[in-house]
Design a protein around this motif. Structure first.
Motif, PDB file in Angstrom:
ATOM      1  N   VAL A  84       0.844  -1.202   0.000  1.00 43.70           N
ATOM      2  CA  VAL A  84       0.000   0.000   0.000  1.00 43.70           C
ATOM      3  C   VAL A  84       0.877   1.249   0.000  1.00 43.70           C
ATOM      4  CG1 VAL A  84      -1.965  -1.095   1.143  1.00 43.70           C
ATOM      5  CG2 VAL A  84      -0.152  -0.062   2.520  1.00 43.70           C
ATOM      6  N   ARG A  85       0.236   2.348  -0.383  1.00 42.86           N
ATOM      7  CA  ARG A  85       0.877   3.662  -0.349  1.00 42.86           C
ATOM      8  C   ARG A  85      -0.028   4.647   0.376  1.00 42.86           C
ATOM      9  NH1 ARG A  85       5.422   4.634  -2.797  1.00 42.86           N
ATOM     10  NH2 ARG A  85       6.292   3.126  -4.274  1.00 42.86           N
ATOM     11  N   ALA A  86       0.496   5.850   0.618  1.00 35.17           N
ATOM     12  CA  ALA A  86      -0.277   6.879   1.311  1.00 35.17           C
ATOM     13  C   ALA A  86      -1.543   7.197   0.517  1.00 35.17           C
ATOM     14  CB  ALA A  86       0.561   8.143   1.490  1.00 35.17           C
ATOM     15  N   GLY A  87      -2.664   7.229   1.240  1.00 35.10           N
ATOM     16  CA  GLY A  87      -3.952   7.521   0.615  1.00 35.10           C
ATOM     17  C   GLY A  87      -4.763   6.303   0.265  1.00 35.10           C
ATOM     18  N   ASP A  88      -4.145   5.098   0.270  1.00 34.34           N
ATOM     19  CA  ASP A  88      -4.884   3.878  -0.059  1.00 34.34           C
ATOM     20  C   ASP A  88      -5.842   3.510   1.077  1.00 34.34           C
ATOM     21  OD1 ASP A  88      -3.469   3.783  -2.369  1.00 34.34           O
ATOM     22  OD2 ASP A  88      -2.158   2.127  -1.793  1.00 34.34           O
ATOM     23  N   SER A  89      -6.972   2.938   0.696  1.00 30.40           N
ATOM     24  CA  SER A  89      -7.931   2.424   1.675  1.00 30.40           C
ATOM     25  C   SER A  89      -7.615   0.965   1.957  1.00 30.40           C
ATOM     26  CB  SER A  89      -9.362   2.559   1.157  1.00 30.40           C
ATOM     27  OG  SER A  89      -9.706   3.926   0.970  1.00 30.40           O
ATOM     28  N   VAL A  90      -7.774   0.552   3.202  1.00 29.20           N
ATOM     29  CA  VAL A  90      -7.460  -0.817   3.604  1.00 29.20           C
ATOM     30  C   VAL A  90      -8.630  -1.383   4.396  1.00 29.20           C
ATOM     31  CG1 VAL A  90      -4.971  -0.421   3.624  1.00 29.20           C
ATOM     32  CG2 VAL A  90      -6.295  -0.002   5.702  1.00 29.20           C
ATOM     33  N   GLU A  91      -8.709  -2.708   4.408  1.00 27.84           N
ATOM     34  CA  GLU A  91      -9.733  -3.433   5.153  1.00 27.84           C
ATOM     35  C   GLU A  91      -9.068  -4.256   6.254  1.00 27.84           C
ATOM     36  OE1 GLU A  91     -12.984  -3.192   4.760  1.00 27.84           O
ATOM     37  OE2 GLU A  91     -12.757  -1.731   3.133  1.00 27.84           O
ATOM     38  N   PRO A  92      -9.817  -4.613   7.299  1.00 32.06           N
ATOM     39  CA  PRO A  92      -9.228  -5.457   8.353  1.00 32.06           C
ATOM     40  C   PRO A  92      -8.732  -6.783   7.782  1.00 32.06           C
ATOM     41  CG  PRO A  92     -11.315  -4.504   9.073  1.00 32.06           C
ATOM     42  CD  PRO A  92     -11.185  -4.191   7.618  1.00 32.06           C
ATOM     43  N   GLY A  93      -7.528  -7.170   8.138  1.00 32.39           N
ATOM     44  CA  GLY A  93      -6.944  -8.416   7.655  1.00 32.39           C
ATOM     45  C   GLY A  93      -6.246  -8.301   6.319  1.00 32.39           C
ATOM     46  N   GLN A  94      -6.283  -7.138   5.678  1.00 31.48           N
ATOM     47  CA  GLN A  94      -5.630  -6.978   4.374  1.00 31.48           C
ATOM     48  C   GLN A  94      -4.114  -6.966   4.554  1.00 31.48           C
ATOM     49  OE1 GLN A  94      -7.068  -3.664   2.041  1.00 31.48           O
ATOM     50  NE2 GLN A  94      -5.158  -3.513   0.884  1.00 31.48           N
ATOM     51  N   LEU A  95      -3.401  -7.677   3.654  1.00 27.31           N
ATOM     52  CA  LEU A  95      -1.945  -7.750   3.721  1.00 27.31           C
ATOM     53  C   LEU A  95      -1.345  -6.387   3.398  1.00 27.31           C
ATOM     54  CD1 LEU A  95       0.644  -9.432   4.038  1.00 27.31           C
ATOM     55  CD2 LEU A  95       0.482  -9.956   1.575  1.00 27.31           C
ATOM     56  N   ILE A 183      -7.406  -2.569  11.269  1.00 22.17           N
ATOM     57  CA  ILE A 183      -8.635  -1.780  11.221  1.00 22.17           C
ATOM     58  C   ILE A 183      -8.999  -1.473   9.768  1.00 22.17           C
ATOM     59  CG2 ILE A 183      -8.203  -0.671  13.449  1.00 22.17           C
ATOM     60  CD1 ILE A 183      -7.302   1.825  11.898  1.00 22.17           C
ATOM     61  N   ARG A 184     -10.234  -1.024   9.585  1.00 22.37           N
ATOM     62  CA  ARG A 184     -10.648  -0.484   8.296  1.00 22.37           C
ATOM     63  C   ARG A 184     -10.316   1.006   8.297  1.00 22.37           C
ATOM     64  NH1 ARG A 184     -15.315  -2.006   8.504  1.00 22.37           N
ATOM     65  NH2 ARG A 184     -15.321  -3.684   6.962  1.00 22.37           N
ATOM     66  N   GLY A 185      -9.606   1.445   7.270  1.00 23.75           N
ATOM     67  CA  GLY A 185      -9.233   2.846   7.285  1.00 23.75           C
ATOM     68  C   GLY A 185      -8.489   3.276   6.042  1.00 23.75           C
ATOM     69  N   ARG A 186      -7.615   4.257   6.251  1.00 30.34           N
ATOM     70  CA  ARG A 186      -6.880   4.874   5.154  1.00 30.34           C
ATOM     71  C   ARG A 186      -5.434   5.068   5.583  1.00 30.34           C
ATOM     72  NH1 ARG A 186      -8.523  10.709   2.442  1.00 30.34           N
ATOM     73  NH2 ARG A 186      -7.310  10.493   0.509  1.00 30.34           N
ATOM     74  N   VAL A 187      -4.518   4.815   4.660  1.00 28.85           N
ATOM     75  CA  VAL A 187      -3.098   4.948   4.964  1.00 28.85           C
ATOM     76  C   VAL A 187      -2.723   6.427   4.943  1.00 28.85           C
ATOM     77  CG1 VAL A 187      -0.756   4.357   4.250  1.00 28.85           C
ATOM     78  CG2 VAL A 187      -2.609   2.696   3.961  1.00 28.85           C
ATOM     79  N   VAL A 188      -2.164   6.896   6.056  1.00 30.39           N
ATOM     80  CA  VAL A 188      -1.709   8.287   6.125  1.00 30.39           C
ATOM     81  C   VAL A 188      -0.364   8.436   5.432  1.00 30.39           C
ATOM     82  CG1 VAL A 188      -1.092  10.175   7.674  1.00 30.39           C
ATOM     83  CG2 VAL A 188      -2.958   8.626   8.280  1.00 30.39           C
ATOM     84  N   ASP A 189       0.586   7.580   5.791  1.00 34.70           N
ATOM     85  CA  ASP A 189       1.923   7.660   5.196  1.00 34.70           C
ATOM     86  C   ASP A 189       2.634   6.344   5.428  1.00 34.70           C
ATOM     87  OD1 ASP A 189       4.086   8.646   3.886  1.00 34.70           O
ATOM     88  OD2 ASP A 189       4.606  10.176   5.369  1.00 34.70           O
ATOM     89  N   ARG A 190       3.635   6.087   4.625  1.00 36.60           N
ATOM     90  CA  ARG A 190       4.483   4.916   4.845  1.00 36.60           C
ATOM     91  C   ARG A 190       5.902   5.401   5.030  1.00 36.60           C
ATOM     92  NH1 ARG A 190       4.648   1.230  -0.633  1.00 36.60           N
ATOM     93  NH2 ARG A 190       6.785   1.703  -1.234  1.00 36.60           N
ATOM     94  N   PHE A 191       6.613   4.747   5.960  1.00 35.13           N
ATOM     95  CA  PHE A 191       7.905   5.246   6.403  1.00 35.13           C
ATOM     96  C   PHE A 191       9.041   4.284   6.078  1.00 35.13           C
ATOM     97  CE2 PHE A 191       4.502   6.599   9.215  1.00 35.13           C
ATOM     98  CZ  PHE A 191       4.599   7.976   9.123  1.00 35.13           C
ATOM     99  N   ALA A 192       8.796   3.331   5.202  1.00 34.10           N
ATOM    100  CA  ALA A 192       9.839   2.383   4.803  1.00 34.10           C
ATOM    101  C   ALA A 192       9.580   1.959   3.365  1.00 34.10           C
ATOM    102  CB  ALA A 192       9.864   1.178   5.731  1.00 34.10           C
ATOM    103  N   GLU A 193      10.571   1.331   2.769  1.00 35.09           N
ATOM    104  CA  GLU A 193      10.485   0.838   1.402  1.00 35.09           C
ATOM    105  C   GLU A 193      11.037  -0.581   1.361  1.00 35.09           C
ATOM    106  OE1 GLU A 193       8.984   2.313  -1.051  1.00 35.09           O
ATOM    107  OE2 GLU A 193       8.628   4.197   0.014  1.00 35.09           O
ATOM    108  N   PRO A 194      10.658  -1.384   0.340  1.00 33.59           N
ATOM    109  CA  PRO A 194      11.220  -2.725   0.218  1.00 33.59           C
ATOM    110  C   PRO A 194      12.750  -2.682   0.188  1.00 33.59           C
ATOM    111  CG  PRO A 194       9.367  -2.469  -1.266  1.00 33.59           C
ATOM    112  CD  PRO A 194       9.631  -1.114  -0.691  1.00 33.59           C
ATOM    113  N   GLY A 195      13.362  -3.601   0.915  1.00 34.31           N
ATOM    114  CA  GLY A 195      14.815  -3.616   1.049  1.00 34.31           C
ATOM    115  C   GLY A 195      15.282  -3.044   2.369  1.00 34.31           C
TER     116      GLY A 195
END
Length: 350
Positions: A84-95, A183-195
């Motif tokens: 996911v990225r900032a602004g994406d919507s997520v559901e409970p249990g979503q990877l 939780i069900r919600g929205r991603v505010v920001d992500r603070f890491a990247e793959p690697g």
């Protein structure tokens, strides 16, 4: 000699007469006082209105999410994917995030083999114990040999249980490599990247539930103590130019000793335009004040002055007013110049 004396004397007398003339000594005098008002003017007078007006105070506030969480890892492992990225919507249990599993998978295989080995030894010990019990019944085996077989069996039962617990622990650690949304919600920001390497407790993602946004403000204690849970309030959002109805949800029962204020949490209806951290203003009741009002048609303007004529014992008296804002159509607030109960006359015709 006589001329030298008379000339200054005449000049002095002339000067005195000029001063007296300029002071109005030789002009007819008007008796002080106010002229009586005619009866129609008295009937047209209006009493100054004194209204108890509620006062409100705008308190700086912020939009906060009641349901918000920071996502972090329980393991020290390399990040292989972030879904996911900032602004994406997520559901409970979503990877959300996947961590490297190779070391844990190897430990899982080792733990599984240890369980199988312990199971095999336990099966052998169980057979030996049964054989010993059969022989002891026949009387061809000593009691000590039976005790030794039972002790070996009990030890292998414990060994197998420990191996199974170790396997369960590794499997639990493997499950931690797949971080899902709580939780069900929205991603505010992500603070890491793959690697990147995820360490326990380090924030990787921040998520909030937009349906749980509320207003939080620090209200000075003299106002906060008069607020009650469930009390209706008003919230202003300056950036959007809107006002929202609100309800007091919670007042933290302890004041901040530094600012002498209470944290107040206010519930609002969902609005898709609101975002966490936005500036808001909480409008809090701050008592009442007596406000004097006068109709606009009873006010005369002379340059920058505002004037009104007031009935005083049957006579007209001119007052200089200090006005406030127009509080109602055709009515102004009087800050100074009038008192409650004064009767204001119509503006005289020039």
């Amino acid at each position: 000699m006589m001329r030298k004396v008379l000339a200054p004397l005449v000049a002095l007398v002339f000067l005195i007469l000029m001063v007296a003339w300029m002071a109005g000594v030789f002009s007819p005098r008007i008796e002080p006082g106010l002229e009586p008002l005619p009866a129609p003017a008295l009937e047209a007078s209006l009493q100054v209105r004194a209204i108890e007006q509620p006062l409100y105070e705008s308190v700086p506030a912020s939009v906060r999410a009641k349901e918000a969480t920071d996502i972090s890892s329980r393991l020290l492992a390399r990040i292989t994917a972030i879904q996911v990225r900032a602004g994406d919507s997520v559901e409970p249990g979503q990877l959300l995030i996947e961590l490297e599993q190779s070391d844990l998978r190897s430990r899982e295989s080792q733990a599984a083999e240890q369980v199988r080995a312990a199971s095999a030894r336990l099966l052998e010990a169980e057979q030996n114990l049964r054989r010993a019990q059969d022989l002891i019944q026949r009387g061809v085996l000593a009691r000590a040999d039976l005790d030794r077989a039972r002790s070996n069996y009990d030890a292998l039962v414990a060994e197998k249980a420990a191996a199974e617990q170790a396997l369960e622990e590794v499997r639990t650690a493997v499950s931690y490599t797949r971080i899902v949304s709580p939780i069900r919600g929205r991603v505010v920001d992500r603070f890491a990247e793959p690697g990147d390497t995820a360490t326990p407790g380090t924030r990787l993602l921040s998520i909030y539930n937009p349906l749980t946004l509320r207003i939080e403000a620090h209200v000075r204690e003299s106002l906060a103590l008069s607020l009650e849970n469930g009390q209706p309030l008003v919230v202003e959002i300056p950036a959007l130019g809107i006002e929202l109805p609100a309800t007091l949800e919670e007042r933290v029962p302890a004041a901040d000793p530094g600012s002498r204020s209470f944290l107040v949490k206010v519930q609002i209806d969902y609005d898709s335009r609101l975002l966490p951290g936005m500036y808001a203003r909480l409008v809090v009741p701050a008592g009442t004040e007596t406000q004097l009002r006068i109709p606009a048609d009873r006010i005369a303007r002379m340059g920058q002055l505002s004037l009104a004529w007031v009935e005083v014992r049957g006579r007209a008296e001119r007052r200089i007013l200090r006005l406030g804002d127009e509080v109602a159509p055709g009515e102004f607030e009087v800050l100074a110049g009038l008192a409650s109960g004064d009767r204001v006359l119509p503006v005289p015709q020039q």
